[in-house]
Design an enzyme around this catalytic site. Structure first.
Site, PDB file in Angstrom:
ATOM      1  CE1 TYR A 193     -11.156  -0.937  -2.395  1.00  0.00           C
ATOM      2  CE2 TYR A 193     -11.714   0.625  -4.138  1.00  0.00           C
ATOM      3  CZ  TYR A 193     -12.019  -0.495  -3.388  1.00  0.00           C
ATOM      4  OH  TYR A 193     -13.179  -1.177  -3.628  1.00  0.00           O
ATOM      5  CB  CYS A 230      14.017   2.241   2.694  1.00  0.00           C
ATOM      6  SG  CYS A 230      14.534   3.550   3.789  1.00  0.00           S
ATOM      7  CD  GLU A 231      10.422  -1.658  -0.419  1.00  0.00           C
ATOM      8  OE1 GLU A 231      10.780  -2.012  -1.566  1.00  0.00           O
ATOM      9  OE2 GLU A 231      10.441  -2.403   0.569  1.00  0.00           O
ATOM     10  N   PRO A 286     -21.441  -0.504  -4.726  1.00  0.00           N
ATOM     11  CG  PRO A 286     -22.523   1.566  -4.791  1.00  0.00           C
ATOM     12  CD  PRO A 286     -22.771   0.117  -4.546  1.00  0.00           C
ATOM     13  N   GLY A 287     -18.248   0.991  -4.335  1.00  0.00           N
ATOM     14  CA  GLY A 287     -17.279   1.475  -3.350  1.00  0.00           C
ATOM     15  C   GLY A 287     -16.629   2.741  -3.858  1.00  0.00           C
ATOM     16  NE  ARG A 288     -12.012   2.070  -8.198  1.00  0.00           N
ATOM     17  CZ  ARG A 288     -10.799   1.641  -7.842  1.00  0.00           C
ATOM     18  NH1 ARG A 288      -9.862   2.515  -7.564  1.00  0.00           N
ATOM     19  NH2 ARG A 288     -10.536   0.351  -7.772  1.00  0.00           N
TER      20      ARG A 288
HETATM   21  C1  LIG Z   1     -14.273  -4.430  -3.837  1.00  0.00           C
HETATM   22  C2  LIG Z   1     -15.637  -4.925  -4.004  1.00  0.00           C
HETATM   23  C3  LIG Z   1     -16.673  -4.051  -4.321  1.00  0.00           C
HETATM   24  C4  LIG Z   1     -16.486  -2.566  -4.583  1.00  0.00           C
HETATM   25  O1  LIG Z   1     -15.764  -2.332  -5.734  1.00  0.00           O
HETATM   26  P1  LIG Z   1     -15.590  -0.824  -6.270  1.00  0.00           P
HETATM   27  O2  LIG Z   1     -14.775  -0.971  -7.486  1.00  0.00           O
HETATM   28  O3  LIG Z   1     -14.901  -0.064  -5.210  1.00  0.00           O
HETATM   29  O4  LIG Z   1     -16.944  -0.306  -6.562  1.00  0.00           O
HETATM   30  C5  LIG Z   1     -17.958  -4.565  -4.394  1.00  0.00           C
HETATM   31  N1  LIG Z   1     -18.197  -5.889  -4.192  1.00  0.00           N
HETATM   32  C6  LIG Z   1     -17.218  -6.755  -3.898  1.00  0.00           C
HETATM   33  C7  LIG Z   1     -17.549  -8.188  -3.678  1.00  0.00           C
HETATM   34  C8  LIG Z   1     -15.909  -6.320  -3.803  1.00  0.00           C
HETATM   35  O5  LIG Z   1     -14.933  -7.178  -3.515  1.00  0.00           O
END
Ligand SMILES: *Cc1c(COP(=O)(O)O)cnc(C)c1O
Length: 420
Positions: free
Chosen positions: A373, A344-345, A276-278
């Site tokens: 992100y 400037c976009e 998990p990231g987001r």
């Molecule tokens: C970007 C990514 C994640 C994380 O995705 P989220 O939507 O931020 O949870 C996990 N695994 C891989 C391989 C990714 O490219």
């Protein structure tokens, strides 16, 4: 309001600190992360999986600040990386390499060597050619590279096309129909040790059913492999859990997501890996910005702020929505505006056609859900020094990345002799 952020006495606070105070100290634009929100988010997800064997590998690309990584390392998190640079960051932050998984379609030999020598948990291999190269690198090092093969399960996660990664047409992974052959090949390679199966189907996914569908396919493949004598230890289901950006959005709560996932994996011999990231950082961070000008155009009203697409590219890149608040409780009348930056976009906007209270030059605004992100995708476009990052814990705040200077902008550049 998200965990760690709130209005108190009419002012917007990050934990126990008024954001105005942070603006006075480090200026704007600036990213602010709440330590408690990071901790709370991790613990919620972690405890949802505490009854099975599961490793949470925070996806470093969502937010790679050293302090954030150290916080996750302290919580016991592993890490999902997609480059040698991210591995360098994880090691510098004190992350445990034996809890690192290395994803990505284009790993270089240097990156592979770095991963092998650091003793990472496994590589997520995305093509047959990559498998051969990794085998060669590992044998040259006199070691074995542990691998999972990233499967493309051909599942539509129903999210933005730029963040769908598990469809047949995608560049990611190996089609599930061909995966068996790649595994049969992998087990014969001297530099390779097969340990897992992996998939990552996309990002900002709200529905648990694509995850369930994906895990079913992975478990099925693992069972088939077991019959052939290939023992799979880990099933890595990637990341992609969605978060709330708009007030009316309802992403699945972690325990609901966990329940659905656990139902598929609890009675198997496999250990679960999540990337998990987001979901772990998105709502633990804000971007603080200041109104530079208000401007009435022929057709629209504009609020020009000091944060731009180089600071937060998501609205321009994914047409994504971020809630924006005033840093003080306002009962001013609302009007329809575009909130734009100085770049400037025409694509440089943070919000379009948004009903927003009337503001004036100097007012502070809070862009919510900017912890994932956000800073990591920032650039120096228009030669804008990148914003600082601040971590708040309780009543204290810490600059965890200082604002770049003009000198930083030209570091590494050189005018060749013939131009002198
Ligand atoms: C970007 C990514 C994640 C994380 O995705 P989220 O939507 O931020 O949870 C996990 N695994 C891989 C391989 C990714 O490219």
């Amino acid at each position: 309001m998200y965990y760690g952020f709130n209005y108190k006495k009419g002012e917007f606070y990050a934990e126990g600190v008024p954001v105005r105070e942070i603006a006075n100290a480090v200026g704007t634009p600036c990213y602010i992360y709440s330590y408690s929100a990071l901790k709370h988010g991790f613990e919620k997800l972690h405890s949802a999986f505490s009854d099975i064997e599961a490793l949470i590998c925070f996806s470093v690309k969502a937010n790679s600040n050293l302090a954030v990584l150290r916080a996750f390392a302290n919580f016991g998190s592993g890490f999902d990386i997609v480059s040698g640079g991210e591995l360098f960051r994880v090691l510098n932050a004190g992350g445990d390499p034996s809890k690192v998984v290395f994803s990505g379609v284009g790993k270089t030999e240097e990156e592979m060597r770095f991963g092998i020598d650091s003793g990472i948990l496994f590589f997520n291999v995305e093509s047959l050619e990559e498998l051969y190269v990794l085998d060669g690198v590992a044998r040259k090092e006199g070691k074995k590279a542990r691998i999972a093969i990233r499967i493309n399960p051909d599942i539509d996660p129903k999210t933005h096309p730029y963040i769908s990664t598990g469809l047949k047409k995608s560049k990611f992974g190996i089609e599930i129909e061909r995966a068996l052959d790649v595994y049969r090949e992998a087990v014969n390679l001297k530099g390779i040790e097969v340990v897992g199966i992996d998939a990552h189907i996309g990002s900002q996914i709200f529905d648990v059913s694509p995850f369930v569908e994906s895990i079913r396919k992975l478990v099925q493949l693992a069972d088939t492999l077991a019959k052939e004598g290939v023992d799979i230890e880990y099933i890595d289901i990637g990341g992609g859990i969605g978060i709330q950006y708009r007030e009316d959005e309802k992403p699945p709560p972690p325990d609901l997501f966990a329940q659905a996932v656990k139902r598929e994996i609890a009675n198997t011999p496999y250990k679960l890996v999540l990337e998990p990231g987001r979901v772990l950082v998105g709502n633990a961070g804000i971007l603080l910005t200041k109104v530079l000008y208000t401007k009435v155009g022929a057709l629209k009203k504009f609020i020009v702020v000091d944060a731009a697409m180089n600071d937060l590219i998501r609205p321009a890149f994914y047409d994504s929505y971020h809630e924006i608040l005033t840093a003080y409780e306002s009962d001013a009348k609302r009007e329809k505006v575009d909130i734009v930056g100085p770049v400037c976009e025409s694509g440089d906007f943070l919000a379009r056609d948004r009903m927003f209270p009337v503001v004036k030059r100097g007012d502070l605004l809070v862009v919510q859900s900017a912890g994932a992100y956000g800073f990591v995708m920032s650039s120096n476009y228009n030669s804008r020094p990148r914003a600082p990052e601040v971590m708040v814990k309780g009543e204290e705040f810490f600059v965890v990345r200082r604002r770049e200077t003009y000198e930083d902008l030209i570091r590494g550049e050189e005018i060749p002799g013939f131009l002198r």
